[in-house]
Design an enzyme around this catalytic site. Structure first.
Site, PDB file in Angstrom:
ATOM      1  N   GLY A  46       0.810  -1.211   0.000  1.00 47.56           N
ATOM      2  CA  GLY A  46       0.000   0.000   0.000  1.00 47.56           C
ATOM      3  C   GLY A  46       0.846   1.265   0.000  1.00 47.56           C
ATOM      4  N   VAL A  71       0.588  -3.114  10.868  1.00 43.60           N
ATOM      5  CA  VAL A  71       1.800  -2.579  10.236  1.00 43.60           C
ATOM      6  C   VAL A  71       1.705  -1.066  10.077  1.00 43.60           C
ATOM      7  CG1 VAL A  71       3.230  -2.626   8.143  1.00 43.60           C
ATOM      8  CG2 VAL A  71       2.306  -4.751   9.083  1.00 43.60           C
ATOM      9  N   ASN A  99      -1.620  -0.206  -5.086  1.00 42.02           N
ATOM     10  CA  ASN A  99      -2.607  -0.035  -4.032  1.00 42.02           C
ATOM     11  C   ASN A  99      -2.414   1.363  -3.447  1.00 42.02           C
ATOM     12  OD1 ASN A  99      -3.289  -0.178  -0.934  1.00 42.02           O
ATOM     13  ND2 ASN A  99      -4.462  -1.821  -1.886  1.00 42.02           N
ATOM     14  N   CYS A 139      -8.429   3.502   4.819  1.00 45.63           N
ATOM     15  CA  CYS A 139      -7.541   4.431   5.514  1.00 45.63           C
ATOM     16  C   CYS A 139      -8.341   5.392   6.391  1.00 45.63           C
ATOM     17  CB  CYS A 139      -6.715   5.237   4.508  1.00 45.63           C
ATOM     18  SG  CYS A 139      -5.572   4.239   3.544  1.00 45.63           S
ATOM     19  N   GLY A 226      -6.629 -14.321   7.090  1.00 43.33           N
ATOM     20  CA  GLY A 226      -6.330 -15.748   7.138  1.00 43.33           C
ATOM     21  C   GLY A 226      -7.578 -16.605   7.054  1.00 43.33           C
ATOM     22  N   GLY A 253      -8.656 -15.278   3.276  1.00 45.99           N
ATOM     23  CA  GLY A 253      -8.373 -16.612   3.794  1.00 45.99           C
ATOM     24  C   GLY A 253      -8.134 -17.693   2.768  1.00 45.99           C
TER      25      GLY A 253
END
Length: 310
Positions: A46, A71, A99, A139, A226, A253
């Site tokens: 991103g 992150v 992105n 965001c 996931g 996932g």
């Protein structure tokens, strides 16, 4: 012969396996492990207009059937990406997706303008480094107290409309499962002339350190991804595919060829693979081989035969 090819907004993918943003960097590291030109596409880390250092403290934690990440969009900024990464992206034989994030509408628009300007310059030179933009509306809107743009449809509409006006590149809008109405959000994207949607982004989630009596993450909450989220992601992709004619990039996932098939049967044009890259470093290669084997075993020659069959 099996044909894995797909198409979105006039852009051809050799297969439906696309690496999800934030899980594959810009491809360099994984490219040292296997030939990433096998992939259908790559959505890069991103990017924001200005460089970001990301969040402090612990950034990743495991959870049952998934992972949490905080992150914080660490990235070099768009000008540095265009200058330092795009020359290598020009050499890749896959669909290259930027992105795009931002904390204000002005940042989104200026970022889109710079990407579009660079793409136009390279086209004049007979080169290509970016094929499409994936707009990350998860965001935080710093001018509205930090609520994500992608929560309320009418707030997201302004971002999509202004970014659409700032670029001629195909525009895919990445939807958050935390939206008040994800189907309504997708319908809005279609109304605002987006070329597609991708979904879902991570769920807002939490992990507590019971010894320290505090959240594991400095920002309190983190993004859950996931296999744990796959059934919900699949349901949301199916709902959106029923409501819009836009092509959909499905994700959430995916960790097997069977998962890929499920998303395509739900209506997805292509899929994105994220957390599985951390579990198996050659995940893309594995999924392409598995999908090919499944199609051959089932006598399926093209993905259009099974796409959206529900």
């Amino acid at each position: 012969m099996t044909d894995l090819s797909c198409q979105i907004a006039g852009v051809s993918f050799k297969n439906p396996i696309v690496m999800a943003s934030g899980t594959f960097g810009f491809g360099k590291e994984y490219g040292a492990i296997y030939d990433i030109n096998q992939l259908g596409g790559l959505s890069g880390k991103g990017l924001t207009l200005h460089p970001k250092a990301g969040n402090e403290g612990i950034r990743v934690a495991e959870t049952a059937s998934g992972m949490l990440n905080s992150v914080g969009l660490e990235n070099p900024g768009i000008p540095a990406f265009l200058r330092e990464e795009c020359p290598r992206w020009e050499q890749l034989d896959l669909v290259r997706i930027v992105n795009l994030g931002g904390n204000t509408i002005e940042e989104y628009v200026e970022g889109a303008r710079l990407i579009d300007e660079d793409a136009a310059w390279r086209r004049r030179e007979g080169r290509t480094a970016v094929d499409m933009i994936e707009l990350n509306i998860s965001c935080p809107n710093v001018k509205a107290g930090g609520m994500a743009y992608g929560i309320k449809t009418e707030i997201a509409r302004q971002v999509v409309r202004e970014v659409r006006a700032a670029t001629t590149l195909p525009l895919i809008v990445k939807l958050s499962p935390n939206a008040e109405d994800i189907v309504g959000m997708a319908v809005m994207c279609q109304e605002e002339q987006a070329d597609g949607v991708s979904l879902i982004n991570t769920f807002s989630a939490m992990k507590i350190d019971i010894s320290k009596r505090r959240s594991v993450f400095e920002n309190l909450y983190a993004g859950l991804s996931g296999p744990a989220i796959k059934p919900i992601a699949l349901r949301m992709v199916h709902q959106v595919c029923q409501a819009v004619t836009l092509p959909v990039m499905g994700m959430g996932g995916i960790s097997s060829a069977e998962d890929v098939v499920e998303f395509i049967m739900a209506g997805a044009a292509v899929v994105q693979v994220g957390t599985h890259n951390f579990v198996h470093l050659r995940a893309g290669e594995q999924l392409i081989a598995g999908l090919t084997a499944w199609m051959q075993a089932e006598g399926v020659q093209t993905l259009d035969e099974i796409r959206g069959i529900l």
